[in-house]
Design a protein around this motif. Structure first.
Motif, PDB file in Angstrom:
ATOM      1  N   ALA A  14       0.731  -1.295  -0.012  1.00 45.28           N
ATOM      2  CA  ALA A  14      -0.031  -0.007  -0.189  1.00 45.28           C
ATOM      3  C   ALA A  14       0.870   2.294  -0.196  1.00 45.28           C
ATOM      4  N   ASP A  15       2.340   1.052   0.361  1.00 49.96           N
ATOM      5  CA  ASP A  15       2.889   2.870   0.718  1.00 49.96           C
ATOM      6  C   ASP A  15       3.703   2.583  -1.135  1.00 49.96           C
ATOM      7  N   LEU A  16       3.338   2.040  -2.112  1.00 49.15           N
ATOM      8  CA  LEU A  16       4.257   2.034  -2.876  1.00 49.15           C
ATOM      9  C   LEU A  16       4.489   3.127  -3.947  1.00 49.15           C
ATOM     10  N   GLU A  17       3.166   3.598  -3.597  1.00 49.89           N
ATOM     11  CA  GLU A  17       3.003   5.419  -4.512  1.00 49.89           C
ATOM     12  C   GLU A  17       4.018   6.520  -3.866  1.00 49.89           C
ATOM     13  N   ALA A  18       3.825   6.396  -2.053  1.00 48.68           N
ATOM     14  CA  ALA A  18       4.484   7.206  -1.563  1.00 48.68           C
ATOM     15  C   ALA A  18       5.879   6.919  -1.193  1.00 48.68           C
ATOM     16  N   THR A  19       6.333   5.849  -1.372  1.00 50.27           N
ATOM     17  CA  THR A  19       7.808   5.702  -1.734  1.00 50.27           C
ATOM     18  C   THR A  19       8.327   6.158  -2.826  1.00 50.27           C
ATOM     19  N   ALA A  20       7.752   5.815  -3.882  1.00 48.80           N
ATOM     20  CA  ALA A  20       8.398   5.917  -4.833  1.00 48.80           C
ATOM     21  C   ALA A  20       8.264   7.413  -5.521  1.00 48.80           C
ATOM     22  N   ARG A  21       7.153   8.462  -5.030  1.00 51.85           N
ATOM     23  CA  ARG A  21       7.163   9.414  -5.212  1.00 51.85           C
ATOM     24  C   ARG A  21       8.253  10.517  -4.123  1.00 51.85           C
ATOM     25  N   ILE A  22       8.877   9.768  -3.081  1.00 49.35           N
ATOM     26  CA  ILE A  22       9.689  10.155  -2.546  1.00 49.35           C
ATOM     27  C   ILE A  22      10.756   9.718  -2.626  1.00 49.35           C
ATOM     28  N   TRP A  23      10.996   8.702  -3.331  1.00 55.27           N
ATOM     29  CA  TRP A  23      12.700   8.981  -4.355  1.00 55.27           C
ATOM     30  C   TRP A  23      13.173   9.790  -4.921  1.00 55.27           C
ATOM     31  N   HIS A  24      11.437  10.077  -6.035  1.00 51.00           N
ATOM     32  CA  HIS A  24      11.746  10.272  -7.443  1.00 51.00           C
ATOM     33  C   HIS A  24      12.629  11.351  -7.221  1.00 51.00           C
ATOM     34  N   GLU A  62       7.180   7.821   9.226  1.00 51.41           N
ATOM     35  CA  GLU A  62       5.993   8.604   9.589  1.00 51.41           C
ATOM     36  C   GLU A  62       5.785   9.529  10.402  1.00 51.41           C
ATOM     37  N   VAL A  63       5.194  10.581   9.952  1.00 54.02           N
ATOM     38  CA  VAL A  63       4.921  11.098  10.707  1.00 54.02           C
ATOM     39  C   VAL A  63       3.517  12.035  10.946  1.00 54.02           C
ATOM     40  N   ALA A  64       2.776  11.836  12.419  1.00 54.88           N
ATOM     41  CA  ALA A  64       1.549  12.049  11.730  1.00 54.88           C
ATOM     42  C   ALA A  64       0.611  11.497  10.760  1.00 54.88           C
ATOM     43  N   GLY A  65       0.748   9.984  10.240  1.00 53.34           N
ATOM     44  CA  GLY A  65       0.344   9.254   9.461  1.00 53.34           C
ATOM     45  C   GLY A  65       0.721   9.564   8.329  1.00 53.34           C
ATOM     46  N   ARG A  66       2.081   9.890   7.976  1.00 56.54           N
ATOM     47  CA  ARG A  66       1.858  10.816   6.272  1.00 56.54           C
ATOM     48  C   ARG A  66       3.731   9.884   6.505  1.00 56.54           C
ATOM     49  N   VAL A  67       3.777   8.964   5.267  1.00 51.88           N
ATOM     50  CA  VAL A  67       4.967   8.650   5.124  1.00 51.88           C
ATOM     51  C   VAL A  67       6.421   9.779   4.626  1.00 51.88           C
ATOM     52  N   VAL A  68       7.171  10.259   4.534  1.00 54.62           N
ATOM     53  CA  VAL A  68       7.943  11.352   4.823  1.00 54.62           C
ATOM     54  C   VAL A  68       9.935  10.360   4.937  1.00 54.62           C
ATOM     55  N   GLY A  69       9.777   9.439   4.414  1.00 54.60           N
ATOM     56  CA  GLY A  69      11.426   9.121   4.223  1.00 54.60           C
ATOM     57  C   GLY A  69      11.382   7.484   4.478  1.00 54.60           C
ATOM     58  N   LEU A  81      17.773   5.756   0.402  1.00 55.11           N
ATOM     59  CA  LEU A  81      17.633   7.174   1.551  1.00 55.11           C
ATOM     60  C   LEU A  81      17.576   8.132   1.154  1.00 55.11           C
ATOM     61  N   TYR A  82      16.117   8.468   1.646  1.00 55.73           N
ATOM     62  CA  TYR A  82      15.466  10.203   0.672  1.00 55.73           C
ATOM     63  C   TYR A  82      14.785   9.866   1.821  1.00 55.73           C
ATOM     64  N   VAL A  83      14.351  11.147   2.273  1.00 55.63           N
ATOM     65  CA  VAL A  83      13.211  12.013   3.151  1.00 55.63           C
ATOM     66  C   VAL A  83      13.267  13.039   2.812  1.00 55.63           C
ATOM     67  N   ASP A  84      11.222  13.433   2.580  1.00 52.50           N
ATOM     68  CA  ASP A  84      10.457  13.949   1.470  1.00 52.50           C
ATOM     69  C   ASP A  84      10.762  15.559   2.068  1.00 52.50           C
ATOM     70  N   ARG A  85      11.260  16.186   1.073  1.00 60.01           N
ATOM     71  CA  ARG A  85      11.320  17.659   1.059  1.00 60.01           C
ATOM     72  C   ARG A  85      10.896  18.560   2.764  1.00 60.01           C
ATOM     73  N   GLY A  86       9.928  17.916   2.468  1.00 58.51           N
ATOM     74  CA  GLY A  86       9.287  19.131   3.780  1.00 58.51           C
ATOM     75  C   GLY A  86      10.049  18.482   5.684  1.00 58.51           C
ATOM     76  N   ALA A  87      10.888  16.799   5.775  1.00 58.96           N
ATOM     77  CA  ALA A  87      10.855  16.385   6.700  1.00 58.96           C
ATOM     78  C   ALA A  87      12.346  16.787   6.390  1.00 58.96           C
ATOM     79  N   ARG A  88      13.205  17.445   5.422  1.00 58.89           N
ATOM     80  CA  ARG A  88      14.387  17.472   5.032  1.00 58.89           C
ATOM     81  C   ARG A  88      14.925  18.150   7.200  1.00 58.89           C
ATOM     82  N   GLY A  89      16.252  17.591   7.456  1.00 61.28           N
ATOM     83  CA  GLY A  89      16.726  18.887   8.222  1.00 61.28           C
ATOM     84  C   GLY A  89      16.280  18.008   9.594  1.00 61.28           C
TER      85      GLY A  89
END
Length: 163
Positions: A14-24, A62-69, A81-89
């Motif tokens: 179920a995480d395929l789309e979220a992980t692919a987005r973050i990696w891309h 996950e942060v607040a139920g959202r995949v961020v890394g 190893l990838y982290v969503d732009r909004g969760a970097r740092g």
């Protein structure tokens, strides 16, 4: 964004789309210097295809139920190893690295390693700050539409504590 408490968990289909987005997004942010050599092979769809078989060895943050890394471990390698732009740092990457180190140690390996593109100076500084050592330059065969493409990289390693 300051430090956050991320929940780590195994990835599921179920995480395929979220992980692919973050990696891309993360790949393009970190590797613009490879656009001419690998850009045609780095479409959004290609990350979905490449992520699917990696899900079974992927830990998510996950942060607040959202995949961020995400962290993909294959054998003794921290392969992605990838982290969503909004969760970097925010400490998400460090939490994922610590988890990857634990997983590799639990599998019986004394050293964990990863490949960092030579031109990715931000990542190289980050891994050094996290206690990883530059073990030298080598060519990493990156996947492409036309077969493997050798990319100048550095192998970063970290010796794992014995239990």
């Amino acid at each position: 964004m300051g430090s956050v408490d991320a929940v780590l968990r195994p990835a599921t289909e179920a995480d395929l789309e979220a992980t692919a987005r973050i990696w891309h997004e993360g790949w393009w942010d970190a590797h613009p210097f490879l656009a001419d050599r690998l850009g045609p092979s780095r479409t959004r769809e290609s990350f979905v295809t490449r992520m699917a078989p990696r899900l079974r060895t992927t830990t998510l943050a996950e942060v607040a139920g959202r995949v961020v890394g995400l962290a993909v471990v294959i054998g003794d390698e921290l392969e992605q190893l990838y982290v969503d732009r909004g969760a970097r740092g925010t400490g998400v990457a460090q939490a994922l690295i610590a988890d990857a180190e634990r997983r590799v140690a639990a599998a019986g390996h004394a050293v964990i390693w990863l490949a960092v593109a030579t031109e990715n100076h931000v990542a190289r500084r980050f891994y050094a700050k996290c206690g990883w050592s530059d073990a030298g330059a080598f060519a990493y065969d990156a996947e492409s539409l036309d077969g493997p493409v050798p990319v100048p990289c550095h192998r970063y390693e970290r010796r794992l504590a014995a239990d």
